[in-house]
Enzyme design. Structure first.
Site, PDB file in Angstrom:
ATOM      1  CG  ASP A 155      28.655   1.653 -11.606  1.00 17.16           C
ATOM      2  OD1 ASP A 155      29.731   1.654 -10.988  1.00 17.16           O
ATOM      3  OD2 ASP A 155      27.549   1.521 -11.068  1.00 17.16           O
ATOM      4  CD  GLU A 186      26.616   8.165  -8.321  1.00 18.41           C
ATOM      5  OE1 GLU A 186      26.583   7.225  -9.122  1.00 18.41           O
ATOM      6  OE2 GLU A 186      27.510   8.326  -7.489  1.00 18.41           O
ATOM      7  CG  ASP A 215      22.996   5.912  -8.389  1.00 18.24           C
ATOM      8  OD1 ASP A 215      23.323   5.859  -7.177  1.00 18.24           O
ATOM      9  OD2 ASP A 215      23.701   5.437  -9.304  1.00 18.24           O
ATOM     10  CG  ASP A 224      22.914   3.476  -4.765  1.00 14.62           C
ATOM     11  OD1 ASP A 224      23.639   4.488  -4.757  1.00 14.62           O
ATOM     12  OD2 ASP A 224      22.639   2.819  -3.744  1.00 14.62           O
TER      13      ASP A 224
HETATM   14  P1  P6P Z   1      29.205   3.242   3.312  1.00 16.24           P
HETATM   15  C1  P6P Z   1      26.861   2.714  -2.179  1.00 16.24           C
HETATM   16  O1  P6P Z   1      28.183   3.097  -2.520  1.00 16.24           O
HETATM   17  C2  P6P Z   1      26.220   3.894  -1.475  1.00 16.24           C
HETATM   18  O2  P6P Z   1      26.190   5.010  -2.302  1.00 16.24           O
HETATM   19  C3  P6P Z   1      24.824   3.507  -1.026  1.00 16.24           C
HETATM   20  O3  P6P Z   1      24.199   2.604  -1.873  1.00 16.24           O
HETATM   21  C4  P6P Z   1      25.048   2.918   0.349  1.00 16.24           C
HETATM   22  O4  P6P Z   1      23.941   3.093   1.220  1.00 16.24           O
HETATM   23  C5  P6P Z   1      26.249   3.734   0.857  1.00 16.24           C
HETATM   24  O5  P6P Z   1      26.962   4.191  -0.295  1.00 16.24           O
HETATM   25  C6  P6P Z   1      27.175   2.894   1.703  1.00 16.24           C
HETATM   26  O6  P6P Z   1      28.123   3.783   2.256  1.00 16.24           O
HETATM   27  O7  P6P Z   1      29.815   4.521   3.859  1.00 16.24           O
HETATM   28  O8  P6P Z   1      28.442   2.481   4.379  1.00 16.24           O
HETATM   29  O9  P6P Z   1      30.143   2.378   2.553  1.00 16.24           O
END
Ligand code: P6P
Length: 335
Positions: free
Chosen positions: A69, A92, A114, A117
């Site tokens: 990151d 982000e 971001d 991500d």
């Molecule tokens: P959950 C990754 O942390 C993220 O920001 C996105 O890339 C992804 O779609 C989402 O969070 C996953 O979230 O709640 O399913 O763990």
């Protein structure tokens, strides 16, 4: 053999489609592709160059910061802060607006991104991605302001993502369709592989983290249950947990991707988990450019006026027929 078109050539060829094109957006996107190639190399070698694991900090969004990151953040910042393209940036990974050092020229754009991500998946070798969006500055000159960064998605000049997966692919739009470029690492070029692609009108895949279903509203729960019935298909469930990969698959194969409101989780997620500026708005721009729909469940994502750099929203996007069915479930609940 298909014609060989690099992303640079494509940018130059399509630049004339934007009436106020001066070549500055092309130059900015060109510099961004260099940053993406550098990040791609690091992601692909992470395990070999001790780039896996935690960096030991928590970012604004409450996520644990991975070494990659921080590396991706540094690459984009140092790649984009001196080219005279931007008056400010927002990331982000950074709590505040990113200003441009005094010694560098301030440009007419604002870059929001971001850097990496889905990074919680890195150590498991799951696809991750970079998401970016570009607005025209609103202020006249000098350092950019918060108002320059807090613009709605319906004023985006360009947006895109890079998915670091089985191959590295850059997908972007400047408002004239969505185009995909696959990185050929042997020559270090992004080559056109998906020109002007459109999302299928209807899909057969739904993508949502059902582990959170106890926090969803009733219409969302009923809609997802409906997708599992023979009447609906049934649909197949696919959820990678890395938004860039899930949205990329949705754009290519069709269907629906959802990260809906989750009332059970803390106040952060009452209004959704995904960040408006860094995830929802750029992806909504691309999905609409590809013929799809992107909504919070209540409103078009691109029409939301941001009030905070790290604002979160619920997000439901994908094939028009699938989103229209979801919206029927939402409307019936309110009838
Ligand atoms: P959950 C990754 O942390 C993220 O920001 C996105 O890339 C992804 O779609 C989402 O969070 C996953 O979230 O709640 O399913 O763990």
């Amino acid at each position: 053999m298909k014609r060989i078109v690099t992303v640079q050539r494509h940018l130059i060829e399509t630049q004339h489609l934007n009436p106020d094109a001066t070549g500055k957006l092309t130059a900015m996107l060109w510099d961004l592709t260099i940053a993406f190639k550098i990040i791609s190399r690091a992601v692909n070698q992470a395990g070999l160059i001790n780039m896996r694991g935690e960096e030991g900090q928590i970012n604004t969004s409450g996520d644990s910061v991975k070494k990659l990151d921080r590396y991706a953040e540094d690459v984009i910042y140092n790649g984009m802060n001196h080219g005279g393209h931007v008056c400010c940036m927002a990331s982000e990974e950074e709590p505040q607006l990113i200003t441009i050092p005094d010694q560098y020229q301030k440009g007419k754009y604002v870059l929001t991104y971001d850097p990496l991500d889905g990074s919680s998946n890195i150590d498991a070798n799951v696809s991750v991605g970079t998401i970016f969006s570009i607005h025209h500055r609103l202020s006249e000159s000098g350092n950019g302001t918060l108002a320059d960064a807090l613009q709605p998605g319906n004023r985006l000049v360009a947006a895109g993502y890079v998915v670091y997966g089985s191959s590295t692919m850059m997908v972007y739009s400047t408002g004239n369709g969505v185009h995909g470029f696959t990185l050929d690492p042997s020559v270090g070029e992004f080559l056109l592989s998906h020109e002007s692609f459109q999302i299928p009108r209807k899909g057969k895949i739904y993508s949502v983290n059902e582990g959170h279903s106890s926090g969803w509203d009733e219409p969302t729960r009923r809609y997802v249950e409906y997708l599992k019935t023979p009447e609906a298909g049934p649909y197949s469930g696919r959820y990678i947990g890395s938004m860039v990969a899930d949205v990329h698959r949705t754009l290519l194969y069709g269907g629906i991707f959802m990260h809906p409101r989750d009332y059970r989780r803390d106040e952060h997620f009452g209004q959704g988990k995904l960040r408006l500026l860094y995830e929802a708005a750029p992806m909504a721009f691309l999905v609409e450019q590809a013929g799809g729909i992107a909504t919070t469940g209540d409103e078009r994502v691109l029409d939301i006026m941001p009030t905070d750099l790290h604002q979160r929203v619920p997000l439901v996007l994908g094939s028009p027929a699938d989103i229209e069915t979801y919206q029927k479930f939402m409307l019936e609940a309110r009838a």
